[in-house]
Write a protein that holds these residues in place. Structure first.
Motif, PDB file in Angstrom:
ATOM      1  N   THR A  28       0.839  -1.197   0.000  1.00 33.57           N
ATOM      2  CA  THR A  28       0.000   0.000   0.000  1.00 33.57           C
ATOM      3  C   THR A  28       0.870   1.242   0.000  1.00 33.57           C
ATOM      4  O   THR A  28       1.829   1.319   0.772  1.00 33.57           O
ATOM      5  CB  THR A  28      -0.916   0.003   1.237  1.00 33.57           C
ATOM      6  N   SER A  30      -0.445   4.458   0.422  1.00 25.95           N
ATOM      7  CA  SER A  30      -1.313   5.558   0.835  1.00 25.95           C
ATOM      8  C   SER A  30      -0.550   6.655   1.570  1.00 25.95           C
ATOM      9  O   SER A  30      -1.049   7.774   1.684  1.00 25.95           O
ATOM     10  CB  SER A  30      -2.453   5.032   1.703  1.00 25.95           C
ATOM     11  N   SER A  31       0.645   6.376   2.080  1.00 26.24           N
ATOM     12  CA  SER A  31       1.408   7.397   2.798  1.00 26.24           C
ATOM     13  C   SER A  31       2.542   7.970   1.943  1.00 26.24           C
ATOM     14  O   SER A  31       3.368   8.739   2.440  1.00 26.24           O
ATOM     15  CB  SER A  31       1.997   6.810   4.089  1.00 26.24           C
ATOM     16  N   TRP A  53       0.438  12.474  -0.216  1.00 24.39           N
ATOM     17  CA  TRP A  53      -0.221  11.249   0.225  1.00 24.39           C
ATOM     18  C   TRP A  53      -1.732  11.435   0.367  1.00 24.39           C
ATOM     19  O   TRP A  53      -2.499  10.497   0.155  1.00 24.39           O
ATOM     20  CB  TRP A  53       0.365  10.795   1.557  1.00 24.39           C
ATOM     21  N   ARG A  72      -5.614  10.833  -6.967  1.00 19.85           N
ATOM     22  CA  ARG A  72      -5.310   9.487  -6.465  1.00 19.85           C
ATOM     23  C   ARG A  72      -6.489   8.959  -5.666  1.00 19.85           C
ATOM     24  O   ARG A  72      -7.281   9.739  -5.127  1.00 19.85           O
ATOM     25  CB  ARG A  72      -4.054   9.509  -5.599  1.00 19.85           C
ATOM     26  N   ASN A  74      -6.581   6.382  -2.687  1.00 16.94           N
ATOM     27  CA  ASN A  74      -5.787   5.530  -1.799  1.00 16.94           C
ATOM     28  C   ASN A  74      -6.471   4.200  -1.495  1.00 16.94           C
ATOM     29  O   ASN A  74      -5.812   3.176  -1.322  1.00 16.94           O
ATOM     30  CB  ASN A  74      -5.486   6.270  -0.503  1.00 16.94           C
ATOM     31  N   ASN A  77      -5.432   2.183  -4.285  1.00 15.73           N
ATOM     32  CA  ASN A  77      -3.991   2.179  -4.587  1.00 15.73           C
ATOM     33  C   ASN A  77      -3.732   2.607  -6.023  1.00 15.73           C
ATOM     34  O   ASN A  77      -2.912   2.007  -6.737  1.00 15.73           O
ATOM     35  CB  ASN A  77      -3.393   0.787  -4.326  1.00 15.73           C
TER      36      ASN A  77
END
Length: 124
Positions: A28, A30-31, A53, A72, A74, A77
């Motif tokens: 992942t 996401s950060s 992010w 994006r 998250n 992904n």
């Protein structure tokens, strides 16, 4: 194993639009900051657009500002690039990339993960 897969490239007439997609798998992100770069024949790979992010902060090369939009998701992904008002100078292979936690967003050395690229061709 981390994999980034781009899709959505193709051929379009000047003034047309395309939307590129990139799906990450294997972990992942996401950060992590994510970005799109492009490389035209005989030229260096260059930064096109980047996103932090959260998706709230976006950054663009001057050449695409006002025409391209990065976003994006998250939860999925994924990162996308909406490209409008395309012109032949936008012809290139477009790559999505995931950044490490430091370094300039505009520097390709900041990105340890890259997709295989998708071709965008704009004809007049």
């Amino acid at each position: 194993q981390v994999q980034l897969v781009e899709s959505g490239g193709g051929m379009v007439q000047t003034g047309g639009s395309l939307r590129l997609y990139c799906e990450a798998s294997g972990r992942t992100f996401s950060s992590h900051r994510m970005a799109w770069f492009r490389q035209a024949p005989g030229k260096e790979r260059e930064f096109v657009a980047g996103v932090d992010w959260s998706g709230r902060n976006t950054y663009y090369a001057d050449s695409v500002k006002g025409r391209f939009t990065i976003d994006r998701a998250n939860a999925k992904n994924t990162v996308s690039l909406q490209m409008n008002a395309l012109n032949p100078d936008d012809t290139a292979v477009y790559y999505c990339a995931v950044a490490n936690q430091w370094g300039s967003l505009y520097n390709k050395g900041t990105y340890p993960y890259w997709g295989q690229g998708t071709q965008v061709t704009v004809y007049s």
